[in-house]
Motif scaffolding. Structure first.
Motif, PDB file in Angstrom:
ATOM      1  N   GLY A   4      25.810   3.884 -56.020  1.00  0.00           N
ATOM      2  CA  GLY A   4      26.555   3.650 -54.784  1.00  0.00           C
ATOM      3  C   GLY A   4      26.812   4.902 -53.979  1.00  0.00           C
ATOM      4  O   GLY A   4      26.931   4.854 -52.740  1.00  0.00           O
ATOM      5  N   ALA A  20      23.956  -4.226 -58.660  1.00  0.00           N
ATOM      6  CA  ALA A  20      22.730  -3.777 -59.316  1.00  0.00           C
ATOM      7  C   ALA A  20      22.815  -3.971 -60.825  1.00  0.00           C
ATOM      8  O   ALA A  20      21.856  -4.418 -61.471  1.00  0.00           O
ATOM      9  CB  ALA A  20      22.474  -2.307 -58.981  1.00  0.00           C
ATOM     10  N   VAL A  75      28.453  -2.016 -54.614  1.00  0.00           N
ATOM     11  CA  VAL A  75      26.984  -2.131 -54.569  1.00  0.00           C
ATOM     12  C   VAL A  75      26.411  -1.911 -55.971  1.00  0.00           C
ATOM     13  O   VAL A  75      25.520  -2.649 -56.418  1.00  0.00           O
ATOM     14  CB  VAL A  75      26.404  -1.103 -53.567  1.00  0.00           C
ATOM     15  N   MET A  76      26.921  -0.902 -56.655  1.00  0.00           N
ATOM     16  CA  MET A  76      26.460  -0.596 -58.020  1.00  0.00           C
ATOM     17  C   MET A  76      26.690  -1.779 -58.960  1.00  0.00           C
ATOM     18  O   MET A  76      25.829  -2.097 -59.794  1.00  0.00           O
ATOM     19  CB  MET A  76      27.189   0.640 -58.535  1.00  0.00           C
ATOM     20  N   GLY A 120      23.387  -4.582 -53.849  1.00  0.00           N
ATOM     21  CA  GLY A 120      23.008  -4.017 -55.142  1.00  0.00           C
ATOM     22  C   GLY A 120      21.828  -4.735 -55.767  1.00  0.00           C
ATOM     23  O   GLY A 120      20.961  -4.107 -56.388  1.00  0.00           O
TER      24      GLY A 120
END
Length: 523
Positions: free
Chosen positions: A449, A270, A266-267, A435
């Motif tokens: 995350g 982003a 997820v990070m 993200g």
């Protein structure tokens, strides 16, 4: 009381200039008469002059008695003609004297400025002025409000003017019927401001019963809107949880892999968004509003590629050994965090909102931010697209076959290793999309995350491992429950209670709300 303001005429312009020239003269009482006379002129310059007087920036030049507005700039203190706005150059020390006001004059100035703004040609200025008069409740503005109401054509502004007039009427000795009509107007408004305006009049013997009934009705309406606002907050949180958890539902539920690096995927999504925006800011700033649409497919490729590399390099050697898988992916999560810290630094990174995701929408007494609304829509679109892939594509058919009975799928010629890698990559790619969305509402940092990994596992376990509809129901259900618990228990205790509930729930239903079905699964 300030009389009703009227539009300026040519004959009044000279009178206005003469009145401004008289402001430095006489006592505070004399100045009060001049302020009232300036407000009566309705001259479009009056609001600026009176505003400067209120702020303490209206001065008189000692050399020639000229009234000027003093402003401090980078180049020093500069004077502007109060009537024409002409720049008069730098101001020497002690060459001007401030025109002073006391508390009584400040109150008069606020009322005068508000009344003048009520007749502004700008709609937003009139609306803000009406809201300001509503907040003050000063009866001195009634005549100005009447004049503004008679000339107002915008429905929203007219409503705001009528509400401001109602508050002012309640603060006078107006006839009972007029006060009852004012109570009805505020009752129809039905928000906290109307409640605050009505509350002091609950003990009025003439209208006390009407005020008490109105307050009870407003409280009921506010509670209903409060419930609606909590539901919206819950849906908003649920959409975020679903985006973060839906990829995990595939890797954990379908493949049985406890991927502790899911939050870092997820990070990566982003940070992909951040990198895209930085490139656009430097090379093509006119494309900024398209930055998220450009970042989304890139985030899928980056996170999906890393996911496939994790599966091919580590996870495929550890199938059937959940503890080793957990420890290995936890180590990968630490590596990814440190890699991001090395490349981008440990501090939070700014990811901007495109113009179409900025601002908010008012629905009654409920505020809906555009960013959260678009994230909800985005989450539903991702969910629908994933369902379509799993139910209508050949890859989805093969994945479901491997999920339900891996040995039989292999006997039918399906390359289970390839399907495992693509499934892991699909789950990781969706984490990357999460993200992109989270970059619009949360801090983009190496720890992004970690904030969602525990909640994601709770959603998957509660909804049913491997079932997308379970992740959907679990995310939105837990999101709404969290938002209703938080006002009563606080955010931390609310999460603890939700966790306790899930533990008790899976004691009764170990497979969650929606359990996968199939020979291998049921065995």
């Amino acid at each position: 009381m300030l009389p009703a303001l009227m539009l300026p005429s040519a004959g009044r312009a000279a009178g206005f200039e003469e009145l401004v020239a008289r402001l430095p003269e006489g006592s505070y009482s004399d100045r009060a008469e001049v302020i009232e006379a300036i407000a009566r002129t309705g001259d479009p310059r009056a609001a600026e002059v009176l505003g400067a007087l209120l702020e303490g920036s209206l001065h008189v030049r000692k050399a020639d008695g000229r009234v000027v507005i003093i402003e401090k700039t980078d180049a020093g203190t500069v004077a502007f003609d109060a009537l024409t706005g002409e720049a008069l150059g730098a101001v020497a020390g002690r060459s001007t004297e401030k025109i002073k006001v006391n508390n009584r004059l400040r109150g008069m100035l606020r009322s005068a400025i508000g009344a003048l703004s009520l007749m502004s040609p700008d709609r937003e200025t009139r609306l803000m002025a009406a809201q300001s008069v509503f907040a003050s409740g000063d009866p001195a503005n009634i005549e100005a409000l009447d004049a503004a109401l008679s000339a107002e054509s915008d429905r929203e502004v007219a409503t705001a003017l009528a509400e401001a007039r109602a508050v002012a009427i309640l603060n006078t000795d107006a006839p009972v019927e007029e006060k009852r009509a004012a109570v009805a107007i505020l009752r129809a408004r039905g928000d906290a401001a109307a409640q605050a305006a009505l509350a002091p009049h609950a003990s009025d013997p003439a209208i006390g019963n009407e005020v008490t009934a109105a307050l009870a009705e407003i409280e009921r309406v506010r509670q209903m809107w409060g419930v609606a606002q909590n539901v919206w907050y819950g849906l908003s949180l649920g959409s975020v949880l679903m985006l973060a958890a839906i990829g995990l539902a595939i890797t954990f539920g379908v493949m049985g892999v406890i991927n502790m690096a899911h939050g870092e995927l997820v990070m990566l999504g982003a940070y992909t968004t951040f990198a895209v925006q930085e490139a656009i800011r430097g090379a093509a700033p006119w494309l900024f509003d398209w930055s998220l649409l450009i970042a989304a497919p890139l985030a899928v490729l980056v996170a999906g590629g890393v996911g496939i590399a994790i599966e091919r390099g580590i996870v495929r050697h550890l199938y059937g050994r959940p503890l080793e898988t957990l420890l290995a992916t936890w180590g990968v999560s630490l590596i990814l965090q440190q890699a991001v810290r090395t490349i981008f630094g440990p501090n939070n990174r700014e990811v901007g909102n495109p113009s179409w995701m900025s601002g908010s929408l008012e629905i009654g007494q409920m505020t809906v931010t555009w960013s959260r609304l678009w994230i909800l829509i985005f989450a539903l679109c991702v969910f629908a697209a994933l369902l379509l892939v799993l139910r209508r594509s050949f890859f989805g058919l093969q994945m479901r076959a491997v999920t339900q009975n891996r040995p039989m799928a292999a006997e039918m010629g399906i390359d289970t290793g390839r399907i495992d890698a693509l499934t892991f990559g699909l789950g990781a790619g969706i984490a990357g999309l999460a993200g992109v969305a989270l970059s619009q509402i949360d801090n983009v940092s190496p720890n992004l995350g970690q904030s969602y990994i525990v909640d994601s596992f709770m959603v998957v376990v509660f909804g049913g491992a491997g079932n997308l509809w379970g992740a959907f129901a679990g995310a939105f259900g837990l999101g709404i429950v969290n938002k209703f618990l938080e006002p009563w228990t606080g955010a931390v205790l609310g999460k603890i209670l939700v966790l306790v509930f899930i533990i008790l729930f899976i004691q009764k239903r170990p497979r969650g709300l929606f359990a996968l079905r199939g020979r291998a699964v049921e065995a």
